[in-house]
Motif scaffolding. Structure first.
Motif, PDB file in Angstrom:
ATOM      1  N   GLY A  36      78.375 -22.652  -2.759  1.00  0.00           N
ATOM      2  CA  GLY A  36      77.238 -21.741  -2.615  1.00  0.00           C
ATOM      3  C   GLY A  36      76.473 -21.982  -1.325  1.00  0.00           C
ATOM      4  O   GLY A  36      76.060 -21.042  -0.642  1.00  0.00           O
ATOM      5  N   LEU A  37      76.288 -23.244  -0.972  1.00  0.00           N
ATOM      6  CA  LEU A  37      75.581 -23.565   0.271  1.00  0.00           C
ATOM      7  C   LEU A  37      76.383 -23.168   1.503  1.00  0.00           C
ATOM      8  O   LEU A  37      75.814 -22.730   2.505  1.00  0.00           O
ATOM      9  N   SER A  38      77.704 -23.306   1.434  1.00  0.00           N
ATOM     10  CA  SER A  38      78.520 -22.908   2.585  1.00  0.00           C
ATOM     11  C   SER A  38      78.462 -21.390   2.774  1.00  0.00           C
ATOM     12  O   SER A  38      78.414 -20.907   3.904  1.00  0.00           O
ATOM     13  N   ASP A  39      78.464 -20.642   1.678  1.00  0.00           N
ATOM     14  CA  ASP A  39      78.320 -19.184   1.783  1.00  0.00           C
ATOM     15  C   ASP A  39      76.971 -18.811   2.384  1.00  0.00           C
ATOM     16  O   ASP A  39      76.875 -17.914   3.215  1.00  0.00           O
ATOM     17  N   PHE A  40      75.934 -19.524   1.969  1.00  0.00           N
ATOM     18  CA  PHE A  40      74.591 -19.270   2.503  1.00  0.00           C
ATOM     19  C   PHE A  40      74.549 -19.578   3.996  1.00  0.00           C
ATOM     20  O   PHE A  40      73.980 -18.823   4.782  1.00  0.00           O
ATOM     21  N   GLY A  41      75.190 -20.679   4.401  1.00  0.00           N
ATOM     22  CA  GLY A  41      75.237 -21.057   5.813  1.00  0.00           C
ATOM     23  C   GLY A  41      75.968 -20.033   6.657  1.00  0.00           C
ATOM     24  O   GLY A  41      75.551 -19.713   7.772  1.00  0.00           O
ATOM     25  N   GLU A  42      77.068 -19.504   6.128  1.00  0.00           N
ATOM     26  CA  GLU A  42      77.809 -18.471   6.848  1.00  0.00           C
ATOM     27  C   GLU A  42      76.966 -17.215   7.026  1.00  0.00           C
ATOM     28  O   GLU A  42      76.980 -16.586   8.086  1.00  0.00           O
ATOM     29  N   GLY A  43      76.225 -16.854   6.009  1.00  0.00           N
ATOM     30  CA  GLY A  43      75.339 -15.690   6.110  1.00  0.00           C
ATOM     31  C   GLY A  43      74.263 -15.889   7.167  1.00  0.00           C
ATOM     32  O   GLY A  43      73.952 -14.973   7.934  1.00  0.00           O
ATOM     33  N   LEU A  44      73.704 -17.103   7.222  1.00  0.00           N
ATOM     34  CA  LEU A  44      72.693 -17.389   8.241  1.00  0.00           C
ATOM     35  C   LEU A  44      73.290 -17.329   9.645  1.00  0.00           C
ATOM     36  O   LEU A  44      72.648 -16.838  10.578  1.00  0.00           O
ATOM     37  N   ARG A  45      74.514 -17.833   9.804  1.00  0.00           N
ATOM     38  CA  ARG A  45      75.165 -17.773  11.117  1.00  0.00           C
ATOM     39  C   ARG A  45      75.399 -16.326  11.543  1.00  0.00           C
ATOM     40  O   ARG A  45      75.187 -15.967  12.700  1.00  0.00           O
ATOM     41  N   GLU A  46      75.840 -15.494  10.612  1.00  0.00           N
ATOM     42  CA  GLU A  46      76.060 -14.083  10.937  1.00  0.00           C
ATOM     43  C   GLU A  46      74.753 -13.399  11.322  1.00  0.00           C
ATOM     44  O   GLU A  46      74.709 -12.602  12.262  1.00  0.00           O
ATOM     45  N   ALA A  50      73.814 -11.705  14.995  1.00  0.00           N
ATOM     46  CA  ALA A  50      73.349 -10.318  15.128  1.00  0.00           C
ATOM     47  C   ALA A  50      72.016 -10.265  15.866  1.00  0.00           C
ATOM     48  O   ALA A  50      71.797  -9.386  16.710  1.00  0.00           O
ATOM     49  N   ILE A  51      71.140 -11.211  15.583  1.00  0.00           N
ATOM     50  CA  ILE A  51      69.842 -11.240  16.259  1.00  0.00           C
ATOM     51  C   ILE A  51      70.027 -11.549  17.744  1.00  0.00           C
ATOM     52  O   ILE A  51      69.418 -10.905  18.602  1.00  0.00           O
ATOM     53  N   ARG A  52      70.878 -12.532  18.051  1.00  0.00           N
ATOM     54  CA  ARG A  52      71.131 -12.865  19.462  1.00  0.00           C
ATOM     55  C   ARG A  52      71.719 -11.679  20.217  1.00  0.00           C
ATOM     56  O   ARG A  52      71.357 -11.417  21.363  1.00  0.00           O
TER      57      ARG A  52
END
Length: 102
Positions: A36-46, A50-52
């Motif tokens: 679950g934490l790895s999925d959350f981390g991937e979402g934050l990276r995406e 997108a923001i950058r």
């Protein structure tokens, strides 16, 4: 015949409930929490990517509008940068740059 139907329905509901409970219990195991934490981390990276990307695009638009960078012939031909669009961009820096809006 009706009893067979109700038995089958009860068995199916039991299997469904056991699988749901099993998945919920698995989510609270160390491996499930890590997943679950790895999925959350991937979402934050995406999200950060997108923001950058949006920030870089906006910076390019502002640099062209302010005259810091000179536009290429391709920009002028494509209608991406004209004096009116540059003025609108400077007047409303929070808006999206659209050279077609008048």
């Amino acid at each position: 015949m009706a009893r067979l139907f109700w038995i089958a329905l009860g068995a199916a509901a039991g299997v469904y409930a056991v699988r749901k409970v099993g998945k919920a219990a698995e989510a609270y195991t160390p491996a499930g929490v890590a997943h679950g934490l790895s999925d959350f981390g991937e979402g934050l990276r995406e999200l950060a990517d997108a923001i950058r990307e949006g920030m870089a695009e906006r910076e390019d638009e502002l640099r062209l509008a302010l005259g810091i960078d000179t536009g290429t012939a391709e920009d002028v031909e494509a209608g991406r940068l004209d004096p009116e669009a540059a003025r609108r961009l400077l007047d409303d820096p929070t808006g999206r740059f659209d050279s077609r809006a008048r």
